[in-house]
Design an enzyme around this catalytic site. Sequence first.
Site, PDB file in Angstrom:
ATOM      1  CD  GLU A  94      -7.327   4.082   0.968  1.00  0.00           C
ATOM      2  OE1 GLU A  94      -7.964   5.111   1.273  1.00  0.00           O
ATOM      3  OE2 GLU A  94      -6.988   3.220   1.810  1.00  0.00           O
TER       4      GLU A  94
ATOM      5  CD  GLU B   3     -12.158  -1.003   3.051  1.00  0.00           C
ATOM      6  OE1 GLU B   3     -11.083  -0.766   2.464  1.00  0.00           O
ATOM      7  OE2 GLU B   3     -12.284  -0.995   4.293  1.00  0.00           O
TER       8      GLU B   3
ATOM      9  CG  ASP C  99      -2.325  -0.155   0.993  1.00  0.00           C
ATOM     10  OD1 ASP C  99      -2.753  -0.012  -0.170  1.00  0.00           O
ATOM     11  OD2 ASP C  99      -3.053  -0.463   1.959  1.00  0.00           O
TER      12      ASP C  99
HETATM   13  O1  KIV Z   1      -4.920  -1.562   4.256  1.00  0.00           O
HETATM   14  C1  KIV Z   1      -5.593  -2.570   4.038  1.00  0.00           C
HETATM   15  O2  KIV Z   1      -5.540  -3.562   4.760  1.00  0.00           O
HETATM   16  C2  KIV Z   1      -6.480  -2.553   2.871  1.00  0.00           C
HETATM   17  C3  KIV Z   1      -7.429  -3.684   2.728  1.00  0.00           C
HETATM   18  C4  KIV Z   1      -8.511  -3.547   3.706  1.00  0.00           C
HETATM   19  C5  KIV Z   1      -7.942  -3.828   1.344  1.00  0.00           C
HETATM   20  O3  KIV Z   1      -6.443  -1.650   2.102  1.00  0.00           O
END
Ligand code: KIV
Length: 279
Positions: A121, A188, A89
């Site tokens: 995101e 989500e 991420d």
């Molecule tokens: O940060 C995370 O764990 C996520 C998932 C919930 C998809 O983005």
Amino acid sequence: MTRDSSADSRISAEDIRRRKGGVPIVCLTAYTYPVARLLDPHVDLLLVGDSVAMVLHGHATTLGASLEMMIAHGQAVMRGSAKACVVVDMPAGSYEASPAQAVASARRIVEETGCQAVKLEGGVGMAAQIAAIFAEGIPVMGHIGLQPQSVEKDGGYKIKGRTKDNIAALFRDAEAVEKAGAFSVVIEGTMEAVAAKLTRHISIPTIGIGASADCDGQILVIDDMVGMTVDRVPKFVKQYADLRGVISDAAARYAAEVRSRAFPSHDHVFTTTPRKDKT
Ligand code: KIV
């Protein structure tokens, strides 16, 4: 750096993209070496989610994640896995300002961890960032619907797809992410029927969390799934184990045995006979 340094043995982002409409794609978050080792044989994709800020570091929201934190956990998960496609991420503040900022951060994540892809995101508003990272040859996963990095702006964790306008916005987001070059997209916290329709509408795999069984894959936060979550567990989580109970019971028994001097017993101390001593 990784358990099997041959890059070819891993599932690639392109492999995931090709699984649209096929056998559901199994995804979980992972943040640490031992958990990555346990999950790797069972999943297609491991996400080093910025949820790590809440789950392991005790922050109130994912806004507590930093680029350094994501890279350190990404390195641990890469060391602990050999097969899964590892996606890291991009934390809040590392990509929103401009496509150039997004490319610099994505490059750092990929170069310092060796992961297969990054995730960020946002839909229409982040399409330029996705396109710029994709143009650099770095695979990107999108994330639409409920976006935890925006909860403060949104006034809380609000389920998406309840109004006509919001449904239209979700379709625009999904189309923008697909057109910008994302290889897949997380949906989500979105109404079930809407997530199912979005899945049929776009040509890249959708990965649901609080979305629909019709999504092309599913993801859960590992600590939620194994019953380690300390705070409220969201409705969309199914707990497949009760690790809090297991750990709490082990700690209680250990504490009782230390207090009663039952631990360490003969088996767990070094005696005078060298051959019997095993470290
Ligand atoms: O940060 C995370 O764990 C996520 C998932 C919930 C998809 O983005």
